[in-house]
Design a protein around this motif. Structure first.
Motif, PDB file in Angstrom:
ATOM      1  N   TYR A   1       0.846  -1.180   0.000  1.00 26.52           N
ATOM      2  CA  TYR A   1       0.000   0.000   0.000  1.00 26.52           C
ATOM      3  C   TYR A   1       0.890   1.242   0.000  1.00 26.52           C
ATOM      4  O   TYR A   1       2.094   1.168   0.252  1.00 26.52           O
ATOM      5  CB  TYR A   1      -0.994   0.033   1.155  1.00 26.52           C
ATOM      6  N   LYS A   2       0.284   2.406  -0.286  1.00 26.54           N
ATOM      7  CA  LYS A   2       1.058   3.615  -0.574  1.00 26.54           C
ATOM      8  C   LYS A   2       1.330   4.480   0.647  1.00 26.54           C
ATOM      9  O   LYS A   2       2.288   5.234   0.659  1.00 26.54           O
ATOM     10  CB  LYS A   2       0.317   4.461  -1.630  1.00 26.54           C
ATOM     11  N   HIS A   3       0.471   4.447   1.635  1.00 28.72           N
ATOM     12  CA  HIS A   3       0.553   5.277   2.829  1.00 28.72           C
ATOM     13  C   HIS A   3       0.096   6.709   2.559  1.00 28.72           C
ATOM     14  O   HIS A   3       0.092   7.195   1.438  1.00 28.72           O
ATOM     15  CB  HIS A   3       1.962   5.275   3.429  1.00 28.72           C
ATOM     16  N   VAL A   4      -0.233   7.391   3.663  1.00 32.88           N
ATOM     17  CA  VAL A   4      -0.813   8.728   3.607  1.00 32.88           C
ATOM     18  C   VAL A   4       0.137   9.711   2.930  1.00 32.88           C
ATOM     19  O   VAL A   4       1.311   9.832   3.303  1.00 32.88           O
ATOM     20  CB  VAL A   4      -1.143   9.219   5.026  1.00 32.88           C
ATOM     21  N   GLY A   5      -0.370  10.423   1.922  1.00 29.49           N
ATOM     22  CA  GLY A   5       0.387  11.480   1.270  1.00 29.49           C
ATOM     23  C   GLY A   5       1.256  11.046   0.115  1.00 29.49           C
ATOM     24  O   GLY A   5       1.888  11.884  -0.530  1.00 29.49           O
TER      25      GLY A   5
ATOM     26  N   VAL B   1      -7.610   1.394   8.472  1.00 33.52           N
ATOM     27  CA  VAL B   1      -8.483   2.387   7.842  1.00 33.52           C
ATOM     28  C   VAL B   1      -8.247   2.421   6.335  1.00 33.52           C
ATOM     29  O   VAL B   1      -9.197   2.451   5.546  1.00 33.52           O
ATOM     30  CB  VAL B   1      -8.260   3.772   8.478  1.00 33.52           C
ATOM     31  N   GLU B   2      -6.985   2.409   5.943  1.00 31.66           N
ATOM     32  CA  GLU B   2      -6.663   2.445   4.515  1.00 31.66           C
ATOM     33  C   GLU B   2      -7.253   1.249   3.774  1.00 31.66           C
ATOM     34  O   GLU B   2      -7.583   1.346   2.589  1.00 31.66           O
ATOM     35  CB  GLU B   2      -5.145   2.488   4.326  1.00 31.66           C
ATOM     36  N   MET B   3      -7.403   0.134   4.462  1.00 35.90           N
ATOM     37  CA  MET B   3      -7.981  -1.052   3.832  1.00 35.90           C
ATOM     38  C   MET B   3      -9.507  -1.069   3.879  1.00 35.90           C
ATOM     39  O   MET B   3     -10.134  -2.017   3.422  1.00 35.90           O
ATOM     40  CB  MET B   3      -7.437  -2.318   4.506  1.00 35.90           C
ATOM     41  N   GLY B   4     -10.133  -0.021   4.460  1.00 36.59           N
ATOM     42  CA  GLY B   4     -11.593   0.086   4.434  1.00 36.59           C
ATOM     43  C   GLY B   4     -12.271   0.328   5.756  1.00 36.59           C
ATOM     44  O   GLY B   4     -13.500   0.434   5.810  1.00 36.59           O
TER      45      GLY B   4
ATOM     46  N   TRP C   1     -11.357   2.994  -0.547  1.00 38.22           N
ATOM     47  CA  TRP C   1     -11.958   2.060   0.417  1.00 38.22           C
ATOM     48  C   TRP C   1     -11.228   0.716   0.489  1.00 38.22           C
ATOM     49  O   TRP C   1     -11.771  -0.273   0.971  1.00 38.22           O
ATOM     50  CB  TRP C   1     -13.438   1.848   0.091  1.00 38.22           C
ATOM     51  N   GLY C   2      -9.984   0.679   0.037  1.00 37.52           N
ATOM     52  CA  GLY C   2      -9.169  -0.510   0.229  1.00 37.52           C
ATOM     53  C   GLY C   2      -9.804  -1.784  -0.273  1.00 37.52           C
ATOM     54  O   GLY C   2     -10.053  -1.951  -1.470  1.00 37.52           O
ATOM     55  N   PHE C   3     -10.120  -2.697   0.655  1.00 43.57           N
ATOM     56  CA  PHE C   3     -10.714  -3.990   0.302  1.00 43.57           C
ATOM     57  C   PHE C   3     -12.202  -3.886  -0.037  1.00 43.57           C
ATOM     58  O   PHE C   3     -12.820  -4.871  -0.418  1.00 43.57           O
ATOM     59  CB  PHE C   3     -10.553  -4.988   1.454  1.00 43.57           C
ATOM     60  N   GLY C   4     -12.789  -2.714   0.128  1.00 47.25           N
ATOM     61  CA  GLY C   4     -14.208  -2.568  -0.173  1.00 47.25           C
ATOM     62  C   GLY C   4     -15.068  -2.617   1.075  1.00 47.25           C
ATOM     63  O   GLY C   4     -14.601  -2.357   2.190  1.00 47.25           O
ATOM     64  N   PRO C   5     -16.347  -2.959   0.939  1.00 40.89           N
ATOM     65  CA  PRO C   5     -17.274  -2.936   2.078  1.00 40.89           C
ATOM     66  C   PRO C   5     -16.833  -3.869   3.207  1.00 40.89           C
ATOM     67  O   PRO C   5     -16.240  -4.936   2.967  1.00 40.89           O
ATOM     68  CB  PRO C   5     -18.599  -3.400   1.471  1.00 40.89           C
ATOM     69  N   LEU C   6     -17.160  -3.480   4.430  1.00 36.67           N
ATOM     70  CA  LEU C   6     -16.903  -4.331   5.596  1.00 36.67           C
ATOM     71  C   LEU C   6     -17.983  -5.403   5.699  1.00 36.67           C
ATOM     72  O   LEU C   6     -19.146  -5.180   5.351  1.00 36.67           O
ATOM     73  CB  LEU C   6     -16.894  -3.492   6.870  1.00 36.67           C
ATOM     74  N   HIS C   7     -17.576  -6.569   6.202  1.00 35.48           N
ATOM     75  CA  HIS C   7     -18.505  -7.684   6.385  1.00 35.48           C
ATOM     76  C   HIS C   7     -18.303  -8.292   7.764  1.00 35.48           C
ATOM     77  O   HIS C   7     -17.181  -8.336   8.284  1.00 35.48           O
ATOM     78  CB  HIS C   7     -18.284  -8.766   5.320  1.00 35.48           C
TER      79      HIS C   7
END
Length: 452
Positions: free
Chosen positions: A114-118, A258-261, A365-371
């Motif tokens: 992942y890219k990280h903030v900024g 958070v980055e992953m959703g 939203w990273g991985f998408g919706p939470l389940h």
């Protein structure tokens, strides 16, 4: 006749890097640390160092450059008192990372998932554990391999100077005793002033009420020594906060969740903004809404982050991340209305699926919706370090209105940060270590070269 060529005040990442660079440039060095152990704020970080255009990125097929990093940093921070410093540190970032790895055996690996903030591309290089204490251990081993002394329990009480030129330091402490050491150069690497409530009230009153989670040694006295010699302060009200420190555990809730959703909810079970602003920029939003606060994600995210980040895995093992089989169980843990929380999660799932626009403007939203099953961490916002400090030139020397202060250097949190003019929203991931290690490299190299 001097006692040593270069004195480094502070044994965090910036100070240890300065010591290595000064040694490589041919100088004799001593490192003085007031605390019991080396490390400072670096030891409390994830150890992530931005490097733009490294060979590790090239091997991973990542197209990056110093210009792109500088553009990203300034897009996140906006214009501030150290724009040129941001460009300079970006220009040296790839060489810094490769020098640490190739010359001194520091174990840094490119984070590609992942890219990280900024950051617009993956460019952070971190220890495999993603723990700053492992970066400190590698730096400390490398410094000691050069036969450089690192003296702990050795607090510096002030600078020695003669007609405006810094000529050494005065040490004074219960274990060290009181004595003077003379030198050709002094590198101030004692971090910022976040642990000094009086200086926070004077220079950055808006954050004086934050709970502080950084190193206790960040008390800012070295800034005052330089200011007394005519140095200038830049970006004094900027800071790096953290929106989600796990409560009561005290470790950070990895922002990767958070980055992953994942989302943050307040005491009413509602979201209250765009979490993708970043862990620092979102800290003030948390303080602006009633708690208690919780980070909510799911088991897929939990397992993914735990497999990559040891500190988060430890938080899970300590029971700091509660698994909940249903929204109702999650609401009970968070102490909020089940209907309110259900509405919040349903709305987030809709926008994460791309079926609607997020009212807060979040698009990633990273991985998408939470389940279900869900996971929640109770959290509080906190202050980790100040980003205001001494204005420095391209060699990391503090400057007066007319010139650099001879014999003096400032790195890391002692120097003006590159995270914006005010507030926490301008902080990009890794900015603290880019300034600490990057300026440390510049300071040590220049101090050693001046001796030759």
């Amino acid at each position: 006749m001097t006692d040593v060529d270069v004195i480094v005040v502070g044994a965090g990442g910036g100070g240890l890097t300065a010591a290595l660079a000064a040694h490589d440039a041919g100088a004799g060095v001593v490192v003085l640390e007031k605390a019991e152990h080396a490390g400072g704020n670096t030891a409390l970080s994830t150890g992530s160092v931005p490097g733009a255009g490294t060979r590790f990125q090239a091997a991973a097929g990542i197209d990056d450059s110093a210009a792109r990093l500088a553009t990203d940093l300034l897009a996140q921070s906006g214009s501030h008192d150290a724009d040129d410093l941001a460009r300079l540190l970006a220009a040296g970032s790839a060489g810094l990372v490769e020098w640490l790895i190739d010359t001194h055996g520091v174990d840094l690996r490119l984070i590609t998932d992942y890219k990280h903030v900024g950051h617009s591309v993956p460019r952070l290089h971190a220890p495999p554990s993603r723990k700053g204490r492992d970066l400190v251990a590698d730096l400390l081993r490398a410094v000691r391999a050069t036969d450089t002394e690192v003296l702990v329990h050795t607090p510096v009480a002030g600078l020695l100077h003669d007609e405006g030129r810094v000529t050494g330091v005065r040490v004074s402490g219960p274990r060290s005793g009181t004595y003077e050491i003379t030198s050709h150069a002094v590198v101030l690497a004692g971090n910022g002033f976040a642990a000094n409530r009086a200086l926070l009230r004077e220079w950055a009153p808006a954050i004086a009420g934050f709970d502080y989670f950084g190193a206790h040694g960040s008390t800012g006295e070295s800034l005052q020594w330089a200011l007394d010699l005519g140095a200038r302060l830049g970006n004094p009200t900027a800071y790096q906060g953290y929106a989600a420190v796990a409560y009561p555990h005290g470790s950070i809730t990895s922002w990767t969740t958070v980055e992953m959703g994942g989302v943050l909810v307040n005491g009413a079970g509602r979201r209250f903004g765009d979490e993708s602003r970043g862990y620092s920029g979102y800290a003030d939003a948390v303080l602006g809404t009633p708690g208690p606060w919780h980070v909510v994600f799911d088991t897929k995210i939990r397992d993914y982050v735990a497999s990559h980040e040891e500190e988060f895995a430890e938080l899970v093992a300590m029971g700091g991340a509660r698994e909940c089989a249903s929204v109702e169980e999650l609401a009970t843990f968070c102490g909020v209305s089940p209907s309110a929380l259900s509405t919040t999660l349903a709305s987030a799932a809709t926008v994460a699926s791309g079926d609607d626009k997020d009212e807060w403007g979040r698009t990633d939203w990273g991985f998408g919706p939470l389940h279900a099953p869900y996971v929640a961490v109770r959290s509080v916002p906190g202050l980790f370090h100040t980003q205001g400090g001494l204005l420095v030139d391209g060699h990391a020397q503090p400057t007066t209105d007319t010139c650099p202060i001879p014999g003096l250097y400032a790195v890391g949190g002692v120097a003006t940060g590159i995270s914006g003019h005010t507030g926490g929203a301008g902080y990009s991931s890794g900015n603290g270590l880019l300034a600490a290690l990057g300026l440390g490299h510049l300071a040590g190299t220049h101090a050693g070269a001046r001796l030759r």
